[in-house]
Design a protein around this motif. Structure first.
Motif, PDB file in Angstrom:
ATOM      1  N   LEU A 206       1.755   3.958  -3.451  1.00  0.00           N
ATOM      2  CA  LEU A 206       1.449   5.409  -3.397  1.00  0.00           C
ATOM      3  C   LEU A 206       2.647   6.229  -3.642  1.00  0.00           C
ATOM      4  CD1 LEU A 206      -0.035   7.988  -2.527  1.00  0.00           C
ATOM      5  CD2 LEU A 206       0.376   7.314  -0.106  1.00  0.00           C
TER       6      LEU A 206
ATOM      7  N   GLU B  40       0.690  -1.261   0.114  1.00  0.00           N
ATOM      8  CA  GLU B  40       0.195   0.068   0.097  1.00  0.00           C
ATOM      9  C   GLU B  40       0.888   1.346  -0.126  1.00  0.00           C
ATOM     10  OE1 GLU B  40      -2.665  -0.713   3.345  1.00  0.00           O
ATOM     11  OE2 GLU B  40      -3.593  -2.044   2.288  1.00  0.00           O
TER      12      GLU B  40
ATOM     13  N   GLU C 127      -3.369  12.688  -0.430  1.00  0.00           N
ATOM     14  CA  GLU C 127      -4.763  12.185  -0.496  1.00  0.00           C
ATOM     15  C   GLU C 127      -4.419  10.496  -0.306  1.00  0.00           C
ATOM     16  OE1 GLU C 127      -6.529  14.845  -4.083  1.00  0.00           O
ATOM     17  OE2 GLU C 127      -5.459  13.103  -4.773  1.00  0.00           O
ATOM     18  N   GLY C 128      -3.367   9.996  -0.582  1.00  0.00           N
ATOM     19  CA  GLY C 128      -3.483   8.653  -0.379  1.00  0.00           C
ATOM     20  C   GLY C 128      -3.024   8.311   1.204  1.00  0.00           C
TER      21      GLY C 128
ATOM     22  N   VAL D 290      -4.353  10.038   3.743  1.00  0.00           N
ATOM     23  CA  VAL D 290      -5.567  10.064   4.160  1.00  0.00           C
ATOM     24  C   VAL D 290      -6.326   8.785   3.878  1.00  0.00           C
ATOM     25  CG1 VAL D 290      -7.831  11.148   4.150  1.00  0.00           C
ATOM     26  CG2 VAL D 290      -5.815  12.460   4.122  1.00  0.00           C
ATOM     27  N   ARG D 291      -6.315   8.433   2.702  1.00  0.00           N
ATOM     28  CA  ARG D 291      -7.306   7.129   2.192  1.00  0.00           C
ATOM     29  C   ARG D 291      -6.651   6.048   3.391  1.00  0.00           C
ATOM     30  NH1 ARG D 291      -5.901   7.523  -2.650  1.00  0.00           N
ATOM     31  NH2 ARG D 291      -4.222   6.422  -2.750  1.00  0.00           N
ATOM     32  N   LEU D 292      -5.304   5.843   3.643  1.00  0.00           N
ATOM     33  CA  LEU D 292      -4.719   4.690   4.273  1.00  0.00           C
ATOM     34  C   LEU D 292      -5.047   5.034   5.775  1.00  0.00           C
ATOM     35  CD1 LEU D 292      -1.445   4.171   2.459  1.00  0.00           C
ATOM     36  CD2 LEU D 292      -3.785   2.614   2.209  1.00  0.00           C
ATOM     37  N   GLY D 293      -5.565   6.386   6.192  1.00  0.00           N
ATOM     38  CA  GLY D 293      -5.570   6.516   7.684  1.00  0.00           C
ATOM     39  C   GLY D 293      -4.528   6.939   8.333  1.00  0.00           C
TER      40      GLY D 293
ATOM     41  N   VAL E   1      -8.113  17.280   2.884  1.00  0.00           N
ATOM     42  CA  VAL E   1      -6.863  17.387   1.997  1.00  0.00           C
ATOM     43  C   VAL E   1      -5.940  18.709   1.920  1.00  0.00           C
ATOM     44  CG1 VAL E   1      -5.615  16.822  -0.159  1.00  0.00           C
ATOM     45  CG2 VAL E   1      -7.169  15.373   0.944  1.00  0.00           C
TER      46      VAL E   1
ATOM     47  N   THR F 199      -5.406  12.408   8.965  1.00  0.00           N
ATOM     48  CA  THR F 199      -6.845  12.449   8.801  1.00  0.00           C
ATOM     49  C   THR F 199      -6.965  14.011   8.901  1.00  0.00           C
ATOM     50  OG1 THR F 199      -6.640  12.684  11.502  1.00  0.00           O
ATOM     51  CG2 THR F 199      -7.262  10.554  10.652  1.00  0.00           C
TER      52      THR F 199
END
Length: 439
Positions: A286, A282, A317-318, A320-323, A329, A326
């Motif tokens: 990215l 992951e 963005e990536g 944030v997507r992976l947590g 963006v 937080t």
């Protein structure tokens, strides 16, 4: 094809470079550049000699204790070289010298003198000259020699802006050497992937890199190689290379050879055991997404700053997507929240030096040679690295599976009239290709 003494570039190219310098300096002036000196490692043991890049760029001469003097007097152009004279006894001990007698022919210069006569000859040659182009603190021994000469000029300029701008644009001969440096560096990374496995030491893999460099004619690395297993990859300039590689960890290798004075600079990150975990995939994907986007955008007319801003958005963005981050963006970018995990730039110029010279700003003569904003439009003939990364400390308050992961992916690109050319594409970077090679 006529070559300068021990150089891999035709002698005519060095002549053309000097002529380009002459065209940019005032009449009745001189340009003075000193070579590097041998550096003592300890007691009477020296480090391998590496020539000063500026001196090499104008001479192709790879001996220490030398000086190049260019004189432009009433439109007449002269090239003078000071160097060590032949000395059979010293050459028996320490290796061959070109010598004063052979220098004019071998190096296509007008006149040559023993370096011991520098002060006396400079006073004679500089009579009625008004300006000196010189860069202080480039070579301290040269500063001392110039001061001892007691020769004074009414005007003083630094030659760095002239030569930095020239070196930024690579000639066809330079590009050919840089392609070779990139290819050899790529082969070394391929070897490292094939030879890496759990319980080998980082320095063992470093040795595999150096072996491959040497096997293809690159005697030295362009910089201290980084072989960083596990969390060591979160240290940007880790060079200890003394830890054991562990099963389940990634290893980040940042290494490039120096071929015929020109640098390669590649980074690859891959699993020690040959298989990425899901979390590693992951983060890796990215970084790879960011790097591929950057390469697609770094074309004539674009600039590093513009593309860097786009990469920051992709990464934010990536994350944030992976947590890992937080929030919104745009707000995270404004707060530079990404800098916890990405704290360096997108790339740098590459050439005779791994961090090569040249302004990054729109106005190449604005004095800001490092460039706070790298907004200079890219042009055909420039060569640069593209190296986004993400580094997640094991101390970070984040999901456990991402802790201790450091990833960087770096390639070298040449800006061409058609976009760009990747000089280091031979070494794989797609997950499936890496796993297939390591299997």
């Amino acid at each position: 094809m006529d070559l300068a003494y021990k150089a891999n570039i035709p002698a005519q190219e060095f002549i053309l470079r000097r002529q380009a310098v002459f065209a940019q300096i005032k009449d009745n002036s001189a340009v003075l550049i000193f070579s590097a000196q041998e550096k003592i490692r300890s007691n009477d043991c020296a480090y391998p000699f590496r020539q000063d890049s500026y001196f090499w760029y104008l001479t192709g001469f790879n001996e220490p204790d030398s000086a190049l003097l260019l004189i432009k007097r009433q439109g007449e152009l002269q090239t003078h070289l000071f160097l060590r004279p032949s000395d059979p006894l010293m050459e028996t001990w320490n290796g061959r010298r070109l010598g004063v007698e052979k220098a004019p022919t071998k190096l296509t210069v007008d006149f040559a003198y023993p370096i011991e006569t520098f002060g006396e000859k400079l006073a004679e040659l500089s009579e009625n000259l008004t300006a000196l182009y010189y860069k202080r603190e480039q070579q301290q021994w040269g500063d001392a020699l110039l001061e001892q000469s007691a020769v004074h000029f009414s005007q003083s300029f630094c030659w760095a802006p002239i030569l930095d701008e020239m070196r930024l644009f690579k000639s066809p001969n330079e590009i050919a050497l840089m392609q070779q440096a990139g290819q050899i560096s790529a082969l070394a990374h391929i070897r490292a992937m094939r030879e890496t496995r759990p319980n080998r030491a980082e320095y063992e893999i470093e040795n595999e890199l150096l072996y491959e460099f040497n096997r293809f004619g690159a005697r030295y690395a362009a910089y201290n190689s980084i072989v960083a297993g596990g969390e060591n990859a979160c240290i940007l300039h880790y060079t200890e290379n003394d830890q054991v590689l562990k099963d389940g960890d990634l290893v980040l290798i940042d290494a490039g050879c120096e071929f015929a004075m020109y640098a390669g600079d590649i980074t690859r990150t891959f699993p020690v055991n040959g298989k990425f975990t899901q979390a590693q995939k992951e983060i890796y994907q990215l970084v790879l997404q960011a790097q591929k986007h950057a390469i697609s955008r770094l074309v004539p007319g674009a600039n590093i700053q513009q593309v860097s801003d786009e990469i920051i958005r992709i990464k934010t963005e990536g994350l944030v997507r992976l947590g890992i981050l937080t929030g919104e963006v745009d707000e995270l970018i404004a707060q530079q929240a990404y800098r916890r995990f990405y704290m360096h730039g997108l790339g740098h110029w590459l050439g005779l030096d791994v961090h090569d010279v040249g302004s990054y700003t729109k106005d190449a003569q604005d004095g800001d040679r490092n460039g706070k904003r790298r907004d200079r439009p890219l042009q055909v003939g420039m060569v640069l690295t593209v190296e986004p990364g993400l580094y997640i400390s094991s101390d970070a308050d984040l999901p456990e599976q991402y802790k201790g992961i450091g990833i960087r992916i770096e390639d070298n690109i040449l800006i061409t009239e058609y976009g760009n050319k990747i000089l280091t594409s031979a070494v794989p970077k797609e997950i499936e290709d890496i796993e297939r090679l390591m299997a």
